[in-house]
Write a protein that holds these residues in place. Structure first.
Motif, PDB file in Angstrom:
ATOM      1  N   LYS A 439      45.058  43.170  32.415  1.00 52.80           N
ATOM      2  CA  LYS A 439      43.795  42.891  32.753  1.00 52.80           C
ATOM      3  C   LYS A 439      42.616  43.050  31.620  1.00 52.80           C
ATOM      4  O   LYS A 439      41.908  42.429  31.446  1.00 52.80           O
ATOM      5  CB  LYS A 439      43.576  43.439  34.123  1.00 52.80           C
ATOM      6  N   SER A 443      40.586  40.248  29.536  1.00 52.85           N
ATOM      7  CA  SER A 443      39.356  40.095  30.161  1.00 52.85           C
ATOM      8  C   SER A 443      37.999  40.289  28.999  1.00 52.85           C
ATOM      9  O   SER A 443      38.488  40.523  27.972  1.00 52.85           O
ATOM     10  CB  SER A 443      38.997  41.138  31.446  1.00 52.85           C
ATOM     11  N   ALA A 485      49.142  40.627  34.829  1.00 54.23           N
ATOM     12  CA  ALA A 485      47.969  41.009  35.343  1.00 54.23           C
ATOM     13  C   ALA A 485      47.314  39.872  36.637  1.00 54.23           C
ATOM     14  O   ALA A 485      46.959  40.272  37.641  1.00 54.23           O
ATOM     15  CB  ALA A 485      46.597  40.684  34.121  1.00 54.23           C
ATOM     16  N   TRP A 489      45.861  40.484  40.290  1.00 55.04           N
ATOM     17  CA  TRP A 489      44.586  39.810  40.412  1.00 55.04           C
ATOM     18  C   TRP A 489      44.329  38.405  40.228  1.00 55.04           C
ATOM     19  O   TRP A 489      43.718  37.727  38.963  1.00 55.04           O
ATOM     20  CB  TRP A 489      43.435  40.574  39.522  1.00 55.04           C
ATOM     21  N   VAL A 493      42.073  36.699  36.929  1.00 51.59           N
ATOM     22  CA  VAL A 493      43.004  36.587  35.649  1.00 51.59           C
ATOM     23  C   VAL A 493      43.828  35.078  36.121  1.00 51.59           C
ATOM     24  O   VAL A 493      44.606  35.205  36.918  1.00 51.59           O
ATOM     25  CB  VAL A 493      43.755  37.595  35.379  1.00 51.59           C
TER      26      VAL A 493
END
Length: 609
Positions: A439, A443, A485, A489, A493
């Motif tokens: 992540k 990100s 990831a 989530w 993502v």
């Protein structure tokens, strides 16, 4: 395993030089498997020996080395299921004997106790589905032994009725108990690694951390010829010859060959488990060829018996004159020239096999993975030492407790060569922990920076091969970071955001905003444009021309880039005196300047929570 002693010698020679076996036992890539595959083969040898002798001593030795195997490699589950399967097949073939009972019960009782002493295993042998087959066959053997005892006491008709009723009741009770214990959680269900062996697409959808490892990908056909060479076509012949003399040990080889062939096709790393049985089966076939054609004597003609004489005479007269050699009732190749040609061809194959094994071992399996080698146009070798250069820099220029964040592939190397703690490494079992790094890499900086601060990360290491054409870099692995990831989530993502509307994975001007704003993209291409004339930066791995304006970093600063730009290390910036990260401070300063350019205001008091 074979009637010929030469088969054992050939199998030992093959095991000593076959690339499929030696790939994990050389100094450059020494791993647990170097010990484990020897223990696997030796445990199987002791099992066959105990089965032939019917000795509790050999069964105890089998259990001892099985316990050693459990401590060395997680692949011990292969033994845990193969030995029960062999015993079960022998029972189904009507080959139950006191030898089988003594061998299996001794191995299972002592081997299970030995495996439970390993902290990593603990109570798994009685609480996980992977071990239930061994327990089930152990129980089945007790029932079969009891039935054999009853059979000697009752008439055959009463015995048949009792047997059918007993089998039906025990099967229903055992199956119902297994289902009940699994549903209640007492017995753990099958793991995702097991499901991925039967459904090659399972891991990619449900457990991307397993599918992300290159060793867990399905095996390509060339890999079989690369690692086994001529043994791959002798292997089926050896398995066929086991059917000609079907003893208990031959049954074991057949079962082992079928299972290992399937698993090796599903997962590249399981070529390790296939190689031993390929060597044994190929040795059986080759020894039969050599034993047959190295005999110089010609067998005597068998004279026809009784009425067969007329049939033989009529057949001989019916053969045309052009096929005079077939008038002889002997069938086969018996001339010295023919035998010499076959033996010479076989020896030529063996010499070529040795050359192949030597070449593969020296070129593919004998160089450490941290040192890369390439060939210059003049044929000379060029060593690329960026990994060691970067790890040495980390060891010399960072604090001893400085924590490094990188993808888990490099965790062992950083820990062993740079002597620095890492956020994740090759032994990280917590999928959420690895997904956290994925992540952070996928990100924007304002999302990644709090993650790095929360985990006290001081440096971030990425591998970039765009300059040199090194394809094993992090941009090529990036989608696996995104998938892992996204599994934790999914709302934050999304893999689809990294592909263009046409479904392309790009790093040039057409790359998606999510891709270009990700931390991994920025760290990989930061200051890369400076190496090329304006607007001509090229990524040699992806074959793409990069945007004229390179990415900017606000929460990280470049600390080290290796000679060939393969390793790039960034330092995480500290918070300022007001507890803000660098990006927030810059945004605040820009906002303050805009306000100063407008109406003049009085002094402002900042309140820090």
């Amino acid at each position: 395993m074979s009637t010929s002693p030469s088969a054992g010698l050939l199998a030992a020679i093959f095991m000593g030089i076959t690339p499929g076996y030696i790939s994990r036992s050389v100094a450059g890539s020494y791993d647990n498997e170097a010990i484990a595959i020897f223990l696997l083969v030796f445990t199987f040898y002791l099992w066959i020996k105990s089965l032939k002798e019917g000795s509790a001593l050999w069964g105890a030795l089998t259990a001892l080395f099985y316990g050693y195997m459990v401590s060395a490699w997680g692949g011990y589950v292969f033994i845990t299921n193969l030995l029960p399967l062999h015993a079960f097949v022998l029972i189904c073939m009507g080959r139950y004997s006191p030898r089988l009972y003594i061998s299996y019960t001794t191995w299972y009782a002592l081997g299970t106790l030995a495996s439970m002493q390993i902290p990593f295993v603990g109570f798994l042998p009685i609480r996980s589905s992977e071990h239930m087959s061994a327990l089930g066959v152990f129980g089945l053997l007790q029932i079969v032994a009891f039935v054999e005892f009853i059979r000697q006491q009752l008439p055959s008709k009463q015995f048949q009725t009792l047997l059918r009723s007993l089998v039906l009741v025990i099967f229903v009770v055992a199956f119902g108990g297994l289902v009940l214990l699994t549903v209640s959680g007492t017995i753990a269900p099958w793991t995702g690694r097991f499901y991925s062996l039967w459904d090659t697409g399972y891991a990619k959808i449900h457990i991307p951390i397993i599918a992300s490892v290159s060793e867990h990908q399905p095996t390509a056909w060339p890999a079989f010829f690369f690692d086994l060479n001529m043994l791959i076509w002798l292997f089926p012949a050896g398995v066929y010859m086991c059917f000609r003399n079907l003893k208990d040990e031959q049954v074991f080889i057949i079962i082992y060959a079928v299972l290992a062939s399937y698993f090796a096709g599903v997962m590249v790393r399981l070529m390790l488990t296939l190689t031993p049985v390929v060597c044994v089966a190929a040795a059986i076939a080759l020894s039969q060829i050599l034993d047959t054609y190295l005999v110089a004597e010609t067998p005597k003609t068998v004279s026809p018996v009784n009425g067969n004489a007329d049939v033989t005479k009529n057949l001989a007269q019916a053969v045309p004159d052009t096929l005079r050699s077939t008038r002889n009732p002997l069938v086969g190749i018996y001339s010295y020239g023919s035998k010499a040609m076959i033996v010479g061809t076989t020896m030529s194959y063996l010499f070529l096999f040795v050359l192949h094994c030597t070449w593969v071992t020296s070129n593919a399996y004998s160089s450490p993975s941290v040192v890369l080698a390439s060939r210059l146009p003049d044929g000379s070798q060029h060593i690329i030492d960026d990994y060691r250069e970067a790890y040495y820099w980390l060891r010399q220029n960072t604090a001893e407790n400085a924590k490094v964040m990188s993808w888990w592939d490099y965790g062992y190397q950083i820990g062993g060569m740079a002597d620095r703690p890492t956020l994740v490494d090759n032994n990280t079992w917590n999928n959420t922990h690895i997904a956290t790094v994925g992540k952070a890499m996928s990100s924007r900086e304002e999302v990644s920076y709090p993650i790095m601060r929360q985990h006290e990360v001081d440096y971030v290491l990425v591998v970039f091969g765009g300059l040199l054409g090194y394809s094993g870099d992090d941009i090529n692995k990036f989608l696996w970071m995104v998938r892992i990831a996204a599994g934790i989530w999914p709302d934050e993502v999304k893999e689809r955001d990294f592909f263009t509307p046409r479904g392309e994975y790009r790093v040039d001007d057409e790359a998606t905003p999510t891709m270009r704003n990700s931390l991994m993209y920025k760290m990989s291409y930061y200051n890369y444009n400076a190496l090329f004339p304006a607007g001509q930066a090229q990524d040699r791995v992806r074959g793409s021309r990069l945007p004229a304006q390179g990415p900017e970093l606000s929460t990280l600063e470049e600390a080290f880039t290796s000679e060939n730009w393969i390793i790039r290390i960034y330092k995480v910036k500290d918070l300022d005196n007001l507890g803000r990260d660098h990006q927030s401070a810059v945004a605040f300063e820009k906002g303050g300047k805009k306000k100063k350019a407008g109406k003049r205001r009085g002094p402002r008091v900042l309140r820090v929570e």
